[in-house]
Design an enzyme around this catalytic site. Structure first.
Site: not given
Ligand code: PAF
Length: 281
Positions: A30, A32, A34, A36-37, A61
């Site tokens: 989605m 933004y 970081h 993790g992505h 969602q």
């Protein structure tokens, strides 16, 4: 790296790749983005010939009182992170291209979506499953990548793929944490300095839970009590849930056996954060 907006553009590009016999990985996000992505993108780049990152803030969602409007956005930084990590294509559709005015078909999953986050976010997984199925149909990847931080989401997507016979391998990737233990999340940006410090109670409480399990404790109530006690030492924290569930069905278990997920959701001020760990006996 290309950035496209329409379904047709994605299909044309992916079809060309297919003609060349190339494999395709999809990282749904989605935005933004970081680290993790970034870890999901890096994994896809390592395992596939081509990687598509979808960036779509999926309105369906979010519940009516949730943070859709305030959700952080930074398309330029996202594009740079994707390019630097080796992605080949960003799919960034408009809401009107994903949901026509008369859109009326949804994926409604039972059981797995009803516990944990599904209790306080009753329409959330319907929105997630619906958009992820659409993305799967648009991109038709060989593999798709999801973070273990959203462990219930990962379980839900795996089940949707199994139940609908979708020919895509779902790859779960480990939680990426800040140096002090806070799980990376786009929502961490909402935290003010005091809340940021308070948010460490999530990983601290899970560490306590893991320590208790390692002493040989298998009783879920006792593990939950130990985690709850730690969270309650933090005045800014308000528990949504602390649960020990079966890692596949997401149903509460009385005692640890086989594969379990120990999952928590805690509000720090107005920001709802989640974290978890898995344990196998
Ligand atoms: O995990 C997320 O960012 C979203 O839930 C997803 C899977 C991209 C669907 O909108």
């Amino acid at each position: 790296m290309k950035i496209v907006k329409t379904v047709q553009e994605v299909r044309d590009i992916v079809n060309e790749w297919r003609k060349e016999g190339l494999t395709v990985g999809l990282v749904p996000t989605m935005g933004y983005l970081h680290e993790g992505h970034q870890s999901l993108i890096a994994k896809s780049v390592a395992q596939n010939d081509r990687t598509v990152v979808s960036i779509f803030l999926n309105p369906i969602q979010f519940g009516p009182t949730e943070d859709l409007e305030s959700y952080p956005r930074d398309p330029e930084r996202d594009a740079k992170l994707c390019e630097d990590t080796g992605a080949d294509l960003i799919f960034r559709p408009d809401v009107s291209d994903m949901y026509y005015d008369d859109f009326c078909t949804f994926v409604d999953m039972d059981i797995i979506t009803k516990n944990l986050c599904g209790k306080s976010r009753p329409t959330h997984f319907r929105g997630v499953c619906t958009v992820v199925l659409k993305l799967f149909n648009i991109v038709k990847p060989d593999r798709a990548y999801f973070g273990q931080k959203d462990a219930q989401q990962l379980a839900v997507i795996k089940r949707m793929v199994r139940d609908f016979n979708i020919d895509i391998e779902i790859v779960g990737c480990p939680i990426v944490r800040e140096a002090d233990g806070l799980a990376k999340s786009s929502r961490n940006t909402y935290l003010n300095p005091d809340e940021r410090k308070a948010a460490l109670v999530l990983s601290r409480s899970l560490k306590k839970g893991m320590d208790v399990i390692k002493t040989g404790e298998t009783n879920s109530k006792k593990i939950i009590a130990a985690i709850t006690e730690v969270i309650n030492t933090e005045p800014l924290a308000k528990i949504d849930y602390v649960s020990v569930v079966d890692a596949v069905t997401m149903q509460d278990v009385e005692a640890i056996k086989n594969d379990v997920l120990v999952a928590i959701a805690v509000k720090i001020g107005k920001t709802r954060l989640i974290d978890n760990f898995s344990f196998s006996v």
